[in-house]
Scaffold this active site. Sequence first.
Site, mmCIF file in Angstrom:
data_model
loop_
_atom_site.group_PDB
_atom_site.id
_atom_site.type_symbol
_atom_site.label_atom_id
_atom_site.label_comp_id
_atom_site.label_asym_id
_atom_site.label_seq_id
_atom_site.Cartn_x
_atom_site.Cartn_y
_atom_site.Cartn_z
ATOM 1 N N ASN A 11 0.874 -1.187 0.000
ATOM 2 C CA ASN A 11 0.000 0.000 0.000
ATOM 3 C C ASN A 11 0.901 1.224 0.000
ATOM 4 O O ASN A 11 1.461 1.586 1.032
ATOM 5 C CB ASN A 11 -0.889 -0.038 1.252
ATOM 6 C CG ASN A 11 -1.696 1.239 1.424
ATOM 7 O OD1 ASN A 11 -1.814 2.040 0.500
ATOM 8 N ND2 ASN A 11 -2.244 1.428 2.621
ATOM 9 N N TRP A 12 1.032 1.836 -1.156
ATOM 10 C CA TRP A 12 1.950 2.980 -1.279
ATOM 11 C C TRP A 12 1.382 4.243 -0.627
ATOM 12 O O TRP A 12 2.081 5.244 -0.522
ATOM 13 C CB TRP A 12 2.257 3.257 -2.753
ATOM 14 C CG TRP A 12 3.120 2.219 -3.406
ATOM 15 C CD1 TRP A 12 3.515 1.016 -2.895
ATOM 16 C CD2 TRP A 12 3.710 2.302 -4.716
ATOM 17 N NE1 TRP A 12 4.305 0.338 -3.797
ATOM 18 C CE2 TRP A 12 4.439 1.106 -4.917
ATOM 19 C CE3 TRP A 12 3.678 3.257 -5.746
ATOM 20 C CZ2 TRP A 12 5.142 0.846 -6.100
ATOM 21 C CZ3 TRP A 12 4.370 2.998 -6.916
ATOM 22 C CH2 TRP A 12 5.097 1.807 -7.084
ATOM 23 N N LYS A 13 0.114 4.214 -0.274
ATOM 24 C CA LYS A 13 -0.562 5.407 0.274
ATOM 25 C C LYS A 13 -0.351 6.591 -0.664
ATOM 26 O O LYS A 13 -0.221 6.395 -1.868
ATOM 27 C CB LYS A 13 -0.063 5.701 1.700
ATOM 28 C CG LYS A 13 -0.055 4.463 2.591
ATOM 29 C CD LYS A 13 0.076 4.798 4.038
ATOM 30 C CE LYS A 13 0.254 3.525 4.830
ATOM 31 N NZ LYS A 13 0.031 3.712 6.245
ATOM 32 N N HIS A 99 -9.432 0.863 4.834
ATOM 33 C CA HIS A 99 -8.166 1.107 5.545
ATOM 34 C C HIS A 99 -8.438 2.038 6.729
ATOM 35 O O HIS A 99 -9.272 2.947 6.648
ATOM 36 C CB HIS A 99 -7.145 1.732 4.586
ATOM 37 C CG HIS A 99 -5.760 1.750 5.156
ATOM 38 N ND1 HIS A 99 -5.351 2.690 6.070
ATOM 39 C CD2 HIS A 99 -4.699 0.919 4.975
ATOM 40 C CE1 HIS A 99 -4.097 2.442 6.418
ATOM 41 N NE2 HIS A 99 -3.683 1.374 5.768
ATOM 42 N N GLU A 101 -6.916 4.467 7.822
ATOM 43 C CA GLU A 101 -6.754 5.902 7.549
ATOM 44 C C GLU A 101 -8.022 6.472 6.915
ATOM 45 O O GLU A 101 -8.373 7.630 7.146
ATOM 46 C CB GLU A 101 -5.516 6.117 6.660
ATOM 47 C CG GLU A 101 -4.240 5.949 7.486
ATOM 48 C CD GLU A 101 -3.014 5.513 6.707
ATOM 49 O OE1 GLU A 101 -3.019 5.581 5.463
ATOM 50 O OE2 GLU A 101 -2.045 5.080 7.352
ATOM 51 N N GLU A 175 -5.244 -5.142 10.634
ATOM 52 C CA GLU A 175 -4.246 -4.095 10.832
ATOM 53 C C GLU A 175 -4.559 -3.348 12.128
ATOM 54 O O GLU A 175 -5.374 -2.401 12.126
ATOM 55 C CB GLU A 175 -4.283 -3.109 9.659
ATOM 56 C CG GLU A 175 -3.968 -3.725 8.324
ATOM 57 C CD GLU A 175 -3.417 -2.676 7.365
ATOM 58 O OE1 GLU A 175 -2.280 -2.848 6.915
ATOM 59 O OE2 GLU A 175 -4.109 -1.677 7.095
ATOM 60 N N GLY A 181 2.357 2.208 10.813
ATOM 61 C CA GLY A 181 3.279 3.331 10.674
ATOM 62 C C GLY A 181 3.953 3.754 11.960
ATOM 63 O O GLY A 181 4.563 4.813 12.027
ATOM 64 N N SER A 220 3.510 -2.127 10.452
ATOM 65 C CA SER A 220 4.953 -2.105 10.689
ATOM 66 C C SER A 220 5.636 -3.437 10.375
ATOM 67 O O SER A 220 6.556 -3.848 11.091
ATOM 68 C CB SER A 220 5.261 -1.650 12.124
ATOM 69 O OG SER A 220 4.807 -0.315 12.314
ATOM 70 N N GLY A 241 2.824 -1.133 4.322
ATOM 71 C CA GLY A 241 2.818 0.293 4.009
ATOM 72 C C GLY A 241 4.223 0.783 3.733
ATOM 73 O O GLY A 241 4.767 0.629 2.643
ATOM 74 N N GLY A 242 4.850 1.386 4.751
ATOM 75 C CA GLY A 242 6.151 2.033 4.576
ATOM 76 C C GLY A 242 7.181 1.173 3.863
ATOM 77 O O GLY A 242 7.886 1.639 2.958
HETATM 78 C C1 PEP Z 1 -0.726 0.168 6.091
HETATM 79 O O1 PEP Z 1 -0.838 1.362 5.917
HETATM 80 O O2 PEP Z 1 -1.569 -0.610 5.625
HETATM 81 C C2 PEP Z 1 0.430 -0.310 6.843
HETATM 82 C C3 PEP Z 1 0.407 -1.540 7.276
HETATM 83 O O3 PEP Z 1 1.440 0.589 7.070
HETATM 84 P P1 PEP Z 1 2.887 0.281 7.726
HETATM 85 O O4 PEP Z 1 3.375 -1.005 7.127
HETATM 86 O O5 PEP Z 1 3.731 1.438 7.342
HETATM 87 O O6 PEP Z 1 2.675 0.153 9.185
#
Ligand code: PEP
Length: 260
Positions: A11-13, A99, A101, A175, A181, A220, A241-242
């Site tokens: 997920n590049w956001k 998600h 967010e 999640e 994050g 994470s 994500g990151g």
């Molecule tokens: C996400 O946004 O779905 C996610 C899991 O982010 P991160 O891996 O950065 O915690």
Amino acid sequence: MTARKPLVAGNWKMNGDIVSNEQLFTALRADLGRASLSQVEVVVCPPYPYLGQAAAWLGDTGIAWGAQDVSTQPNGAYTGDVSAAMLVDLGCQWAIVGHSERRQLAGETDQQVAAKVSMCMTRGVGVIACIGETLEERESGHTEAVLGRQVDAIAAALVDPAHPLPPGRVVLAYEPVWAIGTGRTASPEIAQAAHRFVRERLAQRGYGHAGATRILYGGSVKPGNAASLFAMADVDGGLIGGASLVADDFLAICRAAAVA
Ligand code: PEP
């Protein structure tokens, strides 16, 4: 036991641009050969404007690409929305919905998330539906109540017989909001307990493919913790994500899923 092929979705956001995306696509193309893709399904979800770029770079690779959201509506006066039909038109195979967010920043409700699942089902778009509790909810002992409520809404959409999605196209992502994050990952045992609860709840709510549904862990995930998470019985891969923005990290996570 039902065999579930691991899936890793990036997920590049709201990150990237044409040049940096190209570098990332090039690295993924070069590294993820057919051999590893036969053991892990990989999905990359860039922002909407770059879906065409994903199609151009990944179309012939076996790496799938998806959107980060989809509208609750089929078409019409919904400025800024993108419909499931439009995603299909582009050749987009997957959409992330619900998600945290979007739930938190855009105020998305369980019912809206369920409507998005239904839209994907109507058009045959694979769905990655996200659920997860906040830190406050966990610490006050409400994790299962929150997950149960979120899963119930999604399950109500999934059991609609009018537009069934094949089980391989229905994915849930656990999640925990406190892990997204933050660098604070759920322990493998915490993840496993939540995943088992989610799978059982799907079955209790009448979804006949609960055993075949992949449940991803997100929050994470890094190369250093991926293998221990993916080793758990009900953890079928990750939503990343990151680390999905760093080619070497994402590739290492995909490899960890392939051997899990
Ligand atoms: C996400 O946004 O779905 C996610 C899991 O982010 P991160 O891996 O950065 O915690």
